[in-house]
Design a protein around this motif. Structure first.
Motif, PDB file in Angstrom:
ATOM      1  N   LEU A 120      56.329  19.255 -31.249  1.00  0.00           N
ATOM      2  CA  LEU A 120      57.194  19.854 -30.239  1.00  0.00           C
ATOM      3  C   LEU A 120      56.608  21.139 -29.649  1.00  0.00           C
ATOM      4  CD1 LEU A 120      59.768  19.719 -28.650  1.00  0.00           C
ATOM      5  CD2 LEU A 120      60.958  20.857 -30.541  1.00  0.00           C
ATOM      6  N   PRO A 121      56.153  22.118 -30.471  1.00  0.00           N
ATOM      7  CA  PRO A 121      55.524  23.296 -29.859  1.00  0.00           C
ATOM      8  C   PRO A 121      54.294  22.952 -29.035  1.00  0.00           C
ATOM      9  CG  PRO A 121      56.083  23.733 -32.150  1.00  0.00           C
ATOM     10  CD  PRO A 121      56.271  22.264 -31.930  1.00  0.00           C
ATOM     11  N   THR A 126      52.611  21.238 -21.622  1.00  0.00           N
ATOM     12  CA  THR A 126      53.309  21.019 -20.358  1.00  0.00           C
ATOM     13  C   THR A 126      53.500  22.306 -19.577  1.00  0.00           C
ATOM     14  OG1 THR A 126      55.398  21.145 -21.592  1.00  0.00           O
ATOM     15  CG2 THR A 126      54.526  18.953 -21.110  1.00  0.00           C
ATOM     16  N   SER A 127      53.519  23.451 -20.267  1.00  0.00           N
ATOM     17  CA  SER A 127      53.670  24.727 -19.565  1.00  0.00           C
ATOM     18  C   SER A 127      52.388  25.147 -18.874  1.00  0.00           C
ATOM     19  CB  SER A 127      54.112  25.817 -20.545  1.00  0.00           C
ATOM     20  OG  SER A 127      53.139  26.019 -21.555  1.00  0.00           O
ATOM     21  N   LEU A 128      51.275  24.445 -19.114  1.00  0.00           N
ATOM     22  CA  LEU A 128      50.023  24.782 -18.444  1.00  0.00           C
ATOM     23  C   LEU A 128      50.024  24.388 -16.972  1.00  0.00           C
ATOM     24  CD1 LEU A 128      47.443  23.683 -21.182  1.00  0.00           C
ATOM     25  CD2 LEU A 128      48.215  25.993 -20.649  1.00  0.00           C
ATOM     26  N   LEU A 167      52.097  13.003 -23.876  1.00  0.00           N
ATOM     27  CA  LEU A 167      52.864  12.202 -24.832  1.00  0.00           C
ATOM     28  C   LEU A 167      52.019  11.070 -25.415  1.00  0.00           C
ATOM     29  CD1 LEU A 167      56.337  11.954 -23.029  1.00  0.00           C
ATOM     30  CD2 LEU A 167      55.640  13.526 -24.826  1.00  0.00           C
ATOM     31  N   SER A 168      51.175  10.468 -24.576  1.00  0.00           N
ATOM     32  CA  SER A 168      50.331   9.376 -25.070  1.00  0.00           C
ATOM     33  C   SER A 168      49.246   9.896 -26.000  1.00  0.00           C
ATOM     34  CB  SER A 168      49.697   8.621 -23.897  1.00  0.00           C
ATOM     35  OG  SER A 168      50.674   8.137 -23.011  1.00  0.00           O
ATOM     36  N   GLY A 169      48.632  11.038 -25.626  1.00  0.00           N
ATOM     37  CA  GLY A 169      47.538  11.566 -26.432  1.00  0.00           C
ATOM     38  C   GLY A 169      47.956  12.034 -27.811  1.00  0.00           C
ATOM     39  N   LEU A 170      49.237  12.399 -27.971  1.00  0.00           N
ATOM     40  CA  LEU A 170      49.705  12.872 -29.271  1.00  0.00           C
ATOM     41  C   LEU A 170      50.497  11.812 -30.038  1.00  0.00           C
ATOM     42  CD1 LEU A 170      50.913  16.453 -28.265  1.00  0.00           C
ATOM     43  CD2 LEU A 170      48.759  15.808 -29.336  1.00  0.00           C
ATOM     44  N   LEU A 192      62.749  17.274 -23.454  1.00  0.00           N
ATOM     45  CA  LEU A 192      61.852  18.080 -22.635  1.00  0.00           C
ATOM     46  C   LEU A 192      62.427  18.300 -21.239  1.00  0.00           C
ATOM     47  CD1 LEU A 192      58.380  16.556 -23.604  1.00  0.00           C
ATOM     48  CD2 LEU A 192      59.372  18.701 -24.380  1.00  0.00           C
ATOM     49  N   GLY A 193      63.092  17.270 -20.695  1.00  0.00           N
ATOM     50  CA  GLY A 193      63.730  17.441 -19.392  1.00  0.00           C
ATOM     51  C   GLY A 193      64.859  18.444 -19.439  1.00  0.00           C
TER      52      GLY A 193
END
Length: 375
Positions: A218-219, A225-227, A245-248, A314-315
């Motif tokens: 989560l962090p 996403t904040s990038l 989401l896919s990469g993790l 996240l939304g």
């Protein structure tokens, strides 16, 4: 000479032919039909997919149309103003009455029994494109005279909540299905290759998988996403969320498939394929992959609701999709204030659809797990 009595049972060859006609998928379907929760989940999943694909047809109001902010849901009635039963359902719109509120001195709203809005199926409404080929203006349910009807009320901008839920299902389910596709593709391939080849490749690959699993997800989601700058295009933001989401998310499935592959690599038919000179690629994808497919299918059905929940969360925090796109998580941003929830509880309607989606895929996954399990 006594003749033996006629045989009342089927010949052995006919029984064998009947069993031969039943394929593996037919056996799985027969077992799945015995599971009540599995069939309920399957029906709900089909309904959700149909709802998302044909969202404009099911949406009673244009999701961009604005009306009265935080308007309460319109109640459906089957009685006229005298209390007599009516076959056609109707809605009594709210109008300002002559009475005033004793505290605010504002006119009180009341139902207009003299001018009901009759409802029906396949009514005319806003026009929408169909596959980019032509446009239609028919909708599944709504007002016969084309007036906007808010079955689940409106949000703070006066937009219809139910219509936005239908449109939001497209983005939420699209993100979930796309993420699960990449997770399944990467996780299954890496798991099978790593488990089959073994040796140094397997050792280093598993250390990399453990590194990914060690991250607090989560962090890390929030940080990655904040990038993206706020001014980035919506498509870029959406693609980045899918990539993150896919990469993790593939590492856990990779570890599970590797465990299955380690056991399958020692089975006789794999040893026989190696003995006759079959290549590693052929053995992995034609002998091992069909045997791990049952586990992958179940893992997919159980991963989709997790992605839907994660996207909604996240939304809600503002780290998923951005307007003008609509998703269930984005709609839940209005629920961040307790006073708003207490005054306008209908804005929690997307939560119900999220719960239905999670239950549907989990129930179908449990049914498939029991149906596919050969033991």
């Amino acid at each position: 000479m006594i003749t033996p009595p006629e045989m009342t049972h089927k010949p052995v060859m006919e029984i064998a032919d009947d069993r031969h006609n039943e394929s593996y998928m037919a056996l799985v379907w027969r077992r799945l039909k015995r599971s009540l929760t599995g069939m309920i989940g399957l029906v709900l999943v089909v309904m959700l997919l149909v709802m998302s694909v044909f969202a404009p047809f099911f949406a009673p109001v244009d999701p961009k149309f604005t009306d009265t902010g935080f308007a309460a849901p319109d109640g459906i009635h089957f009685t006229d103003k005298d209390g007599n039963f009516t076959i056609r359902p109707r809605i009594y719109p709210l109008v300002e009455g002559v009475d005033l509120d004793p505290v605010t001195f504002q006119p009180l709203m009341g139902p207009d029994y003299e001018n009901p809005v009759e409802l029906g199926f396949f009514v005319k409404g806003f026009a929408y494109p169909v596959l980019g080929l032509f446009t239609l203006d028919r909708h599944f349910f709504g007002a016969l005279d084309g007036r906007p009807v808010h079955f689940l009320g409106t949000d703070k901008f006066g937009r219809d909540v139910l219509s936005r839920i239908f449109y939001g299902s497209r983005v939420s389910l699209m993100i979930a299905l796309t993420v699960v596709f990449f997770v399944t593709l990467i996780g299954t391939t890496v798991g099978m290759v790593s488990g089959y080849l073994g040796g140094a490749f397997d050792t280093w690959m598993q250390r990399f998988v453990e590194l990914i699993l060690a991250f607090p997800q989560l962090p890390l989601y929030l940080a990655l996403t904040s990038l993206i700058p706020v001014t980035a295009p919506t498509n870029v933001f959406l693609a980045f969320v899918i990539v993150v989401l896919s990469g993790l998310g593939w590492a856990q499935l990779s570890r599970e498939v590797r465990g299955k592959t380690l056991a399958l690599a020692r089975i006789d038919y794999v040893k026989a394929a190696q003995a006759i000179g079959a290549g590693d690629r052929r053995i992995v994808f034609q002998h091992i992959f069909p045997n791990v497919m049952s586990h992958v299918i179940v893992a997919v059905t159980l991963t989709i609701p997790n992605v839907v929940l994660l996207e909604s969360f996240l939304g809600f925090l503002g780290f998923a999709v951005k307007p003008p796109l609509i998703s269930w998580g984005l709609m839940l941003q209005d629920t961040s204030n307790y006073s708003v929830i207490g005054s306008y509880p209908w804005i929690l309607a997307p939560v119900g659809f999220v719960l239905i989606t999670v239950f549907a895929f989990n129930a179908m996954g449990d049914g498939l797990r029991d149906a596919i399990d050969p033991y």
